[in-house]
Write an enzyme that holds these catalytic residues in place. Structure first.
Site, mmCIF file in Angstrom:
data_model
loop_
_atom_site.group_PDB
_atom_site.id
_atom_site.type_symbol
_atom_site.label_atom_id
_atom_site.label_comp_id
_atom_site.label_asym_id
_atom_site.label_seq_id
_atom_site.Cartn_x
_atom_site.Cartn_y
_atom_site.Cartn_z
ATOM 1 N N TYR A 293 44.854 51.074 48.505
ATOM 2 C CA TYR A 293 44.917 52.113 47.522
ATOM 3 C C TYR A 293 45.637 53.302 48.064
ATOM 4 O O TYR A 293 45.531 53.921 48.800
ATOM 5 C CB TYR A 293 43.357 52.481 47.595
ATOM 6 N N GLU B 288 49.504 40.080 36.572
ATOM 7 C CA GLU B 288 47.772 39.888 36.533
ATOM 8 C C GLU B 288 47.280 39.549 35.201
ATOM 9 O O GLU B 288 47.914 40.057 34.258
ATOM 10 C CB GLU B 288 47.243 41.229 37.227
ATOM 11 N N HIS C 31 40.885 54.812 48.418
ATOM 12 C CA HIS C 31 39.881 54.192 47.384
ATOM 13 C C HIS C 31 38.807 55.329 46.892
ATOM 14 O O HIS C 31 38.539 56.253 47.995
ATOM 15 C CB HIS C 31 39.098 53.057 48.116
ATOM 16 N N ASP D 83 32.749 45.690 42.756
ATOM 17 C CA ASP D 83 31.899 47.084 42.595
ATOM 18 C C ASP D 83 30.567 46.559 41.967
ATOM 19 O O ASP D 83 30.530 45.731 41.383
ATOM 20 C CB ASP D 83 32.527 48.122 41.436
#
Ligand code: FAD
Length: 288
Positions: free
Chosen positions: A147, A17, A151, A109
């Site tokens: 997650y 990433e 989460h 977010d």
């Protein structure tokens, strides 16, 4: 190539990433990173999407460049909070023209200075984005986030896994996990999601802790549990970046070796744009 096909054909998919430069910043550094990453042949490279879409153009351009200039399969992250359907559709048409086939569909977010009620978003959850894209076209292979420790906003891990199942049923065909530092928690998560009928491949998100000072930021973002051995490494090398990097690489390599032994379907390395870390970790762990 669709990333779902890569999972079908490889035993352990290895991905890296990267993040694009901030708007207005130079691109030279990240392009060097991509060139260096190409030397270790990752199966795909994902490009993050800055909070609130602040790197939108940079993310799109870099994703297209990774594919067309460097010949690496890219995965573009895309968030939907604070976004209208028309904007998503414009992005989809731009990346389609650029030959992009893979999207990591995320909610994102809310930025600190905004609030959920005041923004006119057409999307509440990543599920809505997956469903929206799939209702328009089957052109893209969609990944979603998972997650292992739940989460941070989720009522419980079980509820969070139910929401993961929703995303996968809507068309999410692979999962990339949030970072974790305790493999046992990841194995328990895998068992739970398989029990709940989620069958798509899951890549394990690995974050090398190369600087002690970065750790608190990582933990704040991910809420990942720190095992005692990592805590003592960080305490020992708090003021010695060189030794911290070595120990951080060693910790990540041990995590990956164990994950490979357990037959995980993929390793996703959060490179923090440091190709040298990715090179060392992929070579020492036998991934490359
Ligand atoms: P969702 O799947 O929508 O879940 C968000 C919360 O809502 C969870 O608590 C979930 O349980 C709950 N939920 C979901 N569906 C429902 C429902 N129907 N009813 C009630 N509750 C529900 N952020 C960025 O801004 N840019 C990036 O590039 C980026 N890359 C990431 C890459 C990875 C591998 C990961 C793991 C995260 C990344 N993030 C990124 C962070 C991500 O955007 C945040 O974690 C965000 O808070 C949640 O996104 P999501 O797609 O998992 O959301």
């Amino acid at each position: 190539m669709k990333i779902s096909d890569i999972y079908r054909n490889k035993k352990t998919v290895f991905s890296c990433e990267v993040f694009p430069p901030k708007p207005g910043a130079k691109k030279d550094g990240i392009l060097e990173t991509i060139k260096d990453l190409k030397k270790i042949s990752p199966d795909f490279v994902s490009v993050t999407y800055g909070a609130g879409g602040e790197t939108k153009d940079g993310t799109i351009e870099m994703t297209i460049q990774i594919k067309n200039t460097y010949g690496i399969e890219p995965l573009m992250h895309l968030t939907c909070l604070d976004t209208k359907k028309e904007e998503i559709d414009t992005i989809l048409s731009r990346i389609s023209k650029g030959g992009i086939e893979n999207i990591l569909s995320l909610r994102g977010d809310m930025l600190a200075d905004r609030d959920f009620k005041s923004v006119g978003s057409d999307f509440s959850y990543a599920y809505d984005l997956v469903a929206h894209i799939k209702s328009h076209t089957n052109e893209f292979c969609l990944g979603v986030a998972g997650y292992p420790e739940g989460h941070p906003e989720a009522y419980s891990l079980e509820k969070d896994i139910k929401h993961l199942k929703q995303k996968s049923q809507a068309g999410g065909s692979f999962v990339i996990s949030q970072m974790f530092f305790n493999n046992e928690l990841f194995y328990m998560y895998l068992d739970k999601i398989r029990e709940m009928g989620i069958k798509v491949p899951v890549s394990a998100g690995i974050m090398p802790v190369f600087k002690a000072k970065l750790l608190s930021k990582m933990i704040k973002l991910s809420h990942a549990t720190l095992p005692a051995d990592l805590v003592s490494i960080v305490e020992k090398y708090r003021d010695n970046d060189t030794e911290m990097e070595k120990a951080g690489i060693e910790f990540a390599v041990e995590q990956i070796e164990d994950l490979i032994k357990h037959g995980v379907e993929g390793i996703h390395l959060f490179t923090m744009n440091r190709a040298s870390l990715a090179k060392k970790i992929s070579s020492y762990s036998g991934l490359r």
